[in-house]
Enzyme design. Structure first.
Site, PDB file in Angstrom:
ATOM      1  N   GLY A  28       0.852  -1.196   0.000  1.00  0.00           N
ATOM      2  CA  GLY A  28       0.000   0.000   0.000  1.00  0.00           C
ATOM      3  C   GLY A  28       0.883   1.240   0.000  1.00  0.00           C
ATOM      4  O   GLY A  28       2.086   1.150  -0.267  1.00  0.00           O
ATOM      5  N   HIS A  34       5.105   2.529  -8.004  1.00  0.00           N
ATOM      6  CA  HIS A  34       4.178   1.396  -8.095  1.00  0.00           C
ATOM      7  C   HIS A  34       3.381   1.476  -9.403  1.00  0.00           C
ATOM      8  O   HIS A  34       3.144   0.458 -10.063  1.00  0.00           O
ATOM      9  CB  HIS A  34       3.177   1.409  -6.935  1.00  0.00           C
ATOM     10  N   GLN A  58       7.379  -8.435   8.194  1.00  0.00           N
ATOM     11  CA  GLN A  58       8.633  -7.898   7.644  1.00  0.00           C
ATOM     12  C   GLN A  58       9.066  -6.618   8.340  1.00  0.00           C
ATOM     13  O   GLN A  58      10.076  -6.026   7.972  1.00  0.00           O
ATOM     14  CB  GLN A  58       8.540  -7.709   6.134  1.00  0.00           C
ATOM     15  N   GLU A 145      13.683  -2.332  -8.964  1.00  0.00           N
ATOM     16  CA  GLU A 145      15.123  -2.551  -8.729  1.00  0.00           C
ATOM     17  C   GLU A 145      15.661  -1.742  -7.557  1.00  0.00           C
ATOM     18  O   GLU A 145      16.773  -1.973  -7.112  1.00  0.00           O
ATOM     19  CB  GLU A 145      15.911  -2.211 -10.009  1.00  0.00           C
TER      20      GLU A 145
HETATM   21  O1  PAF Z   1       8.549  -4.287  -1.634  1.00  0.00           O
HETATM   22  C1  PAF Z   1       7.471  -4.381  -1.026  1.00  0.00           C
HETATM   23  O2  PAF Z   1       6.570  -3.535  -1.169  1.00  0.00           O
HETATM   24  C2  PAF Z   1       7.232  -5.554  -0.092  1.00  0.00           C
HETATM   25  O3  PAF Z   1       8.410  -5.967   0.512  1.00  0.00           O
HETATM   26  C3  PAF Z   1       6.508  -6.732  -0.765  1.00  0.00           C
HETATM   27  C4  PAF Z   1       7.332  -7.318  -1.893  1.00  0.00           C
HETATM   28  C5  PAF Z   1       5.167  -6.285  -1.293  1.00  0.00           C
HETATM   29  C6  PAF Z   1       6.276  -7.854   0.262  1.00  0.00           C
HETATM   30  O4  PAF Z   1       5.463  -7.430   1.306  1.00  0.00           O
END
Ligand code: PAF
Length: 258
Positions: A28, A34, A58, A145
């Site tokens: 998000g 994005h 994470q 990247e």
């Molecule tokens: O790069 C991100 O936004 C996150 O680490 C991902 C790959 C969506 C995993 O939660």
């Protein structure tokens, strides 16, 4: 655009989906970087799917998770405008119904660089990406990247577990002053935003990694690392903005160095 809040509803949609899926997983807080991944997924596949899942496993720092920019309404408006077919937005308790009992753990590269400073971060990333790829079963998945270490680890995981998906790396999208776009940029105050592009500028400079680290420190960055690996110069460094440290990462190819 269909938005799925439950894994059951998503699975029914997936079972009926016709054509190859292009998938963009996100936390998000969507930005132009994005949007570039989504545009590519839209053009290269019959079906474009995005997940919005603020993955708790994470974030090794609870405060970092709490202040992650949540912009759901704006995210959905953007995705609709980009022509996305489906958004998967499952609740954490559904994704981690096992209580995070099962994990994907890499035991070498994930413990270096960002892994040294964010213990467990990549285990959370790899585990959620494995789960999302199993749910979505895309033909192609798109990653920026900018997160070079993440991209490398995901590629290696897909190869190691014989997963039937193509990982598509996409170039870092930058602001006009060179700052790599990131959801965390929204947390920078005016001074932080003025200093932040120096990270990219210095990464591109001809000096050694140690000289770049020293120059960043002099400007006011708290440097986690500046190092050259796999033909790229990689860095992570934080800027203090009020009572919080905003951590930025970036990397440049050797050819971009002066
Ligand atoms: O790069 C991100 O936004 C996150 O680490 C991902 C790959 C969506 C995993 O939660």
């Amino acid at each position: 655009m269909k938005v799925f809040d439950t894994i059951e509803d998503w699975r029914s949609f997936r079972a009926a989906a016709v054509g190859g899926i292009g998938f963009v997983p996100t936390l998000g807080g969507l930005h132009t970087g994005h949007a570039a991944l989504v545009r590519r997924a839209r053009v290269e596949n019959e079906v474009a799917v995005v997940s919005i899942f603020l993955n708790p496993t994470q974030f090794n720092d609870a405060a970092d998770l709490t202040r992650y920019p949540a912009t759901l309404d704006a995210d959905l408006t953007l995705l609709e405008r980009l022509g996305v077919d489906a958004v998967l937005q499952p609740p954490p308790e559904a994704v981690y119904a096992d209580g995070f009992r099962f994990k994907v753990e890499e035991t070498a590269f994930s413990r270096e660089l960002c892994g040294t400073h964010r213990p467990g971060h990549f285990t959370g990333v790899l585990t959620v990406v494995m789960k999302l790829l199993n749910l979505v079963r895309p033909q192609r998945t798109y990653f920026g990247e900018k997160d070079h270490q993440q991209l490398t680890l995901i590629r290696d995981m897909v190869e190691t577990f014989f997963m039937d998906v193509t990982i598509v790396p996409c170039p870092t999208v930058r602001a006009a002053d060179g700052l790599a776009l990131s959801s965390r940029n929204a947390l920078l105050d005016a001074t932080g935003r003025r200093l932040a592009p120096k990270l990219h500028e210095l990464l591109c400079s001809p000096g050694s990694d140690a000289e770049v680290a020293e120059a960043l420190t002099e400007i006011g960055f708290a440097v986690d690392y500046v190092t050259t690996r796999q033909g790229r110069r990689l860095a992570a460094a934080a800027l203090r903005c009020g009572d919080k440290a905003v951590r930025l990462i970036d990397n440049v190819h050797m050819d971009e160095r002066g």
